[in-house]
Write an enzyme that holds these catalytic residues in place. Structure first.
Site, PDB file in Angstrom:
ATOM      1  N   TYR A 143       0.289  -1.293  -0.329  1.00 44.68           N
ATOM      2  CA  TYR A 143      -0.045   0.305  -0.511  1.00 44.68           C
ATOM      3  C   TYR A 143       0.557   1.701  -0.559  1.00 44.68           C
ATOM      4  O   TYR A 143       0.365   1.500  -0.602  1.00 44.68           O
ATOM      5  CB  TYR A 143      -0.871   0.091   1.464  1.00 44.68           C
ATOM      6  N   ARG A 184     -10.766  -1.204  10.090  1.00 44.98           N
ATOM      7  CA  ARG A 184     -10.342  -0.131  10.425  1.00 44.98           C
ATOM      8  C   ARG A 184     -10.862   0.494  11.353  1.00 44.98           C
ATOM      9  O   ARG A 184     -12.047   0.018  11.797  1.00 44.98           O
ATOM     10  CB  ARG A 184     -10.404   1.326   9.823  1.00 44.98           C
ATOM     11  N   VAL A 185      -9.743   0.744  12.562  1.00 50.11           N
ATOM     12  CA  VAL A 185     -10.714   1.059  13.904  1.00 50.11           C
ATOM     13  C   VAL A 185     -11.187   1.555  14.435  1.00 50.11           C
ATOM     14  O   VAL A 185     -12.245   0.911  15.064  1.00 50.11           O
ATOM     15  CB  VAL A 185      -8.911   1.683  14.675  1.00 50.11           C
ATOM     16  N   ASN A 188     -14.578  -0.938  13.000  1.00 50.65           N
ATOM     17  CA  ASN A 188     -14.055  -2.118  13.745  1.00 50.65           C
ATOM     18  C   ASN A 188     -14.639  -1.964  15.496  1.00 50.65           C
ATOM     19  O   ASN A 188     -15.481  -2.312  16.160  1.00 50.65           O
ATOM     20  CB  ASN A 188     -12.717  -2.131  14.237  1.00 50.65           C
TER      21      ASN A 188
HETATM   22  P1  NAD Z   1     -12.446   2.199   0.169  1.00 49.86           P
HETATM   23  O1  NAD Z   1     -11.810   0.526   0.359  1.00 49.86           O
HETATM   24  O2  NAD Z   1     -13.395   2.024   1.276  1.00 49.86           O
HETATM   25  O3  NAD Z   1     -12.808   2.468  -1.240  1.00 49.86           O
HETATM   26  C1  NAD Z   1     -11.739   2.017  -2.471  1.00 49.86           C
HETATM   27  C2  NAD Z   1     -12.453   1.841  -3.307  1.00 49.86           C
HETATM   28  O4  NAD Z   1     -11.713   2.097  -4.243  1.00 49.86           O
HETATM   29  C3  NAD Z   1     -13.693   0.913  -3.151  1.00 49.86           C
HETATM   30  O5  NAD Z   1     -14.998   1.029  -3.383  1.00 49.86           O
HETATM   31  C4  NAD Z   1     -13.532  -0.121  -4.032  1.00 49.86           C
HETATM   32  O6  NAD Z   1     -14.302  -1.523  -4.928  1.00 49.86           O
HETATM   33  C5  NAD Z   1     -12.318   0.217  -5.328  1.00 49.86           C
HETATM   34  N1  NAD Z   1     -11.123  -0.211  -5.371  1.00 49.86           N
HETATM   35  C6  NAD Z   1     -10.567  -1.229  -5.502  1.00 49.86           C
HETATM   36  N2  NAD Z   1      -9.467  -1.370  -5.964  1.00 49.86           N
HETATM   37  C7  NAD Z   1      -9.889  -1.503  -7.391  1.00 49.86           C
HETATM   38  C8  NAD Z   1      -9.546  -1.716  -8.709  1.00 49.86           C
HETATM   39  N3  NAD Z   1      -8.700  -2.528  -8.856  1.00 49.86           N
HETATM   40  N4  NAD Z   1      -9.900  -1.024  -9.732  1.00 49.86           N
HETATM   41  C9  NAD Z   1     -11.285  -0.539  -9.370  1.00 49.86           C
HETATM   42  N5  NAD Z   1     -11.917   0.221  -7.903  1.00 49.86           N
HETATM   43  C10 NAD Z   1     -11.125  -0.743  -6.976  1.00 49.86           C
HETATM   44  O7  NAD Z   1     -11.535   2.724   0.856  1.00 49.86           O
HETATM   45  P2  NAD Z   1     -11.522   4.704   1.552  1.00 49.86           P
HETATM   46  O8  NAD Z   1     -11.134   4.801   2.642  1.00 49.86           O
HETATM   47  O9  NAD Z   1     -13.010   5.319   0.961  1.00 49.86           O
HETATM   48  O10 NAD Z   1     -10.340   5.363   0.634  1.00 49.86           O
HETATM   49  C11 NAD Z   1     -10.247   5.917  -1.122  1.00 49.86           C
HETATM   50  C12 NAD Z   1      -9.181   6.473  -1.115  1.00 49.86           C
HETATM   51  O11 NAD Z   1      -8.622   7.369  -0.242  1.00 49.86           O
HETATM   52  C13 NAD Z   1      -8.129   4.949  -1.989  1.00 49.86           C
HETATM   53  O12 NAD Z   1      -7.208   5.418  -2.451  1.00 49.86           O
HETATM   54  C14 NAD Z   1      -7.365   4.578  -0.220  1.00 49.86           C
HETATM   55  O13 NAD Z   1      -5.849   4.877  -0.308  1.00 49.86           O
HETATM   56  C15 NAD Z   1      -7.024   6.718   0.469  1.00 49.86           C
HETATM   57  N6  NAD Z   1      -6.958   6.922   1.871  1.00 49.86           N
HETATM   58  C16 NAD Z   1      -8.398   6.679   2.972  1.00 49.86           C
HETATM   59  C17 NAD Z   1      -7.888   7.249   3.985  1.00 49.86           C
HETATM   60  C18 NAD Z   1      -9.340   7.118   4.734  1.00 49.86           C
HETATM   61  O14 NAD Z   1      -8.996   6.650   5.601  1.00 49.86           O
HETATM   62  N7  NAD Z   1     -10.084   6.614   4.451  1.00 49.86           N
HETATM   63  C19 NAD Z   1      -6.942   7.446   4.422  1.00 49.86           C
HETATM   64  C20 NAD Z   1      -5.890   7.565   3.018  1.00 49.86           C
HETATM   65  C21 NAD Z   1      -6.031   6.863   2.411  1.00 49.86           C
HETATM   66  N1  UDP Z   2      -6.388  -0.575  15.342  1.00 47.66           N
HETATM   67  C1  UDP Z   2      -6.365  -1.133  16.609  1.00 47.66           C
HETATM   68  N2  UDP Z   2      -7.919  -2.670  16.743  1.00 47.66           N
HETATM   69  C2  UDP Z   2      -8.652  -2.382  15.856  1.00 47.66           C
HETATM   70  C3  UDP Z   2      -7.907  -2.055  14.562  1.00 47.66           C
HETATM   71  C4  UDP Z   2      -7.039  -1.108  14.351  1.00 47.66           C
HETATM   72  O1  UDP Z   2      -6.057  -1.272  17.594  1.00 47.66           O
HETATM   73  O2  UDP Z   2      -9.754  -3.531  15.787  1.00 47.66           O
HETATM   74  C5  UDP Z   2      -4.887  -0.433  15.728  1.00 47.66           C
HETATM   75  C6  UDP Z   2      -4.261  -0.277  14.666  1.00 47.66           C
HETATM   76  O3  UDP Z   2      -3.358  -1.220  15.002  1.00 47.66           O
HETATM   77  C7  UDP Z   2      -3.411   0.805  14.444  1.00 47.66           C
HETATM   78  C8  UDP Z   2      -4.628   1.822  15.005  1.00 47.66           C
HETATM   79  O4  UDP Z   2      -5.605   1.525  15.072  1.00 47.66           O
HETATM   80  O5  UDP Z   2      -3.228   1.224  15.411  1.00 47.66           O
HETATM   81  C9  UDP Z   2      -5.344   2.467  13.349  1.00 47.66           C
HETATM   82  O6  UDP Z   2      -5.129   1.076  12.115  1.00 47.66           O
HETATM   83  P1  UDP Z   2      -5.992   1.325  11.047  1.00 47.66           P
HETATM   84  O7  UDP Z   2      -6.343  -0.448  10.565  1.00 47.66           O
HETATM   85  O8  UDP Z   2      -7.940   1.753  11.288  1.00 47.66           O
HETATM   86  O9  UDP Z   2      -5.753   2.795  10.333  1.00 47.66           O
HETATM   87  P2  UDP Z   2      -4.137   2.758   9.893  1.00 47.66           P
HETATM   88  O10 UDP Z   2      -3.516   1.660  10.655  1.00 47.66           O
HETATM   89  O11 UDP Z   2      -3.857   2.174   8.158  1.00 47.66           O
HETATM   90  O12 UDP Z   2      -3.936   4.583  10.127  1.00 47.66           O
END
Ligand code: NAD
Ligand code: UDP
Length: 310
Positions: A143, A184-185, A188
């Site tokens: 990632y 995600r946390v 969850n």
């Molecule tokens: P999400 O998993 O809900 O959304 C991702 C979407 O991309 C889904 O609809 C999935 O079906 C689609 N997808 C995955 N692989 C694909 C492929 N090969 N072809 C077409 N579609 C595909 O996650 P999200 O939280 O909505 O994240 C959206 C974007 O924002 C992602 O690129 C993620 O890396 C970025 N992002 C999100 C967060 C966050 O906290 N939510 C933080 C940092 C970056």
């Molecule tokens: N985490 C946790 N319990 C869960 C899911 C996540 O303690 O059930 C922790 C995880 O280890 C991390 C933080 O929460 O330290 C945020 O995790 P998340 O997967 O939401 O996002 P990221 O690690 O990508 O920031």
């Protein structure tokens, strides 16, 4: 405008589709529905300006568009580690295809980058100038390195082909339409608390994250995309920082749950602290998050309560 959103059926993408339609744009939502769900955009399917295309971004695609938001990529560690090779292909090939399309159509590209480009950061809070500390061979690398390479592609297309790019580095964002089994946390803990199950805390809970509510983030997307010249990278997140233990305790209190917290091993390379420096977003975009963790959690808990009942 005619706007393509890859990953438009996901958590963030569906909110973005809604917002752009509300502002009078035509929206093409391209998604392979890996972690996205049709139900996230079901209410938009009859909208005359909305189109869902089921397609994988690792295969090329062609549309006539003015703007491209590239969000396609699983974002939860559970999902992106499920098939790590596919994850890195999605980031790299997906971004390459978006930039190629932009070159042909002259469209502007917004790249959904991430705070994960900073890895397990050695400086705090993280500024855009910090180059990061990523383990290139660890379980998060599919990632992190995929997203880093996507940024590289954006800037090389910008320098070599003058493609108009906007790179937003998104910090942990939460809200309605996260999947209950997203991993995600925030989702969850809320789902576990509402079900009366143990809250699975990884490590000792002293690691920190800064949580941004989805509506605030989407406002940041729009401001960055429509800025006349700023390429980024620019941090988008809420600088209010909490330990994961504090988050668990807050969710237990808000849900009045009898659940207990259990401590499980911390996954490899889990960043110890994370907090965005958003001075640049503030000065250049006039953007600041406005939704507190308390308010955002109340809305998100309400969403999951209803979802679990149905
Ligand atoms: P999400 O998993 O809900 O959304 C991702 C979407 O991309 C889904 O609809 C999935 O079906 C689609 N997808 C995955 N692989 C694909 C492929 N090969 N072809 C077409 N579609 C595909 O996650 P999200 O939280 O909505 O994240 C959206 C974007 O924002 C992602 O690129 C993620 O890396 C970025 N992002 C999100 C967060 C966050 O906290 N939510 C933080 C940092 C970056
Ligand atoms: N985490 C946790 N319990 C869960 C899911 C996540 O303690 O059930 C922790 C995880 O280890 C991390 C933080 O929460 O330290 C945020 O995790 P998340 O997967 O939401 O996002 P990221 O690690 O990508 O920031």
């Amino acid at each position: 405008m005619r706007i393509l959103i890859t990953g438009g059926a996901g958590f963030l993408g569906s909110h973005l589709c809604e917002r752009l339609l509300r502002e009078g744009n035509q929206v093409i939502c391209l998604d392979n529905l890996f972690t996205g769900r049709k139900c996230n955009i079901a209410h938009l399917l009859d909208h005359p300006e909305f189109e869902l295309v089921r397609h994988d971004v690792t295969d090329p695609f062609k549309f006539e568009v003015d703007q491209i938001y590239n969000l396609a990529c699983p974002a939860s560690p559970t999902h992106y580690q499920h098939n790590p090779i596919k994850t890195i292909k999605t980031s790299v090939l997906g971004t390459l295809h978006c930039l190629g399309l932009a070159k042909r159509t002259n469209a502007r590209v917004f790249q959904a980058s991430t705070s994960e480009v900073y890895g397990d950061p050695e400086i705090h809070p993280q500024t855009e100038a910090y180059k990061g500390s990523v383990n290139p061979i660890g379980i998060r690398a599919c990632y992190d390195e995929g997203k880093r390479c996507a940024e590289t592609l954006c800037f090389d297309y910008h320098r070599q082909h003058h493609i108009d790019i906007r790179v937003g580095r998104i910090f942990n964002t939460y809200g309605p339409r996260m999947l209950p089994d997203d991993g995600r946390v925030v989702s969850n803990f809320i789902v576990q608390a509402l079900r009366g199950a143990d809250l699975t805390l990884y490590g000792d809970g002293s690691q920190t994250r800064s949580f941004c509510y989805v509506d605030d983030l989407i406002e940041g997307f729009i401001r960055l995309m429509n800025h006349p010249r700023l390429t980024g990278p620019i941090n988008l997140g809420n600088p209010a920082e909490f330990t994961i233990l504090q988050l668990a305790q807050r969710i237990l209190a808000k849900t009045h749950s009898p659940s207990k917290i259990i401590f499980l091993p911390l996954p490899a390379d889990d960043p110890k602290q994370r907090c965005p420096d958003i001075s640049l977003a503030h000065s250049e975009l006039g953007w600041n998050p406005t939704v507190s963790l308390d308010t955002g959690l109340d809305t998100t808990i309400g969403y999951f309560r209803k979802l679990l009942l149905t």
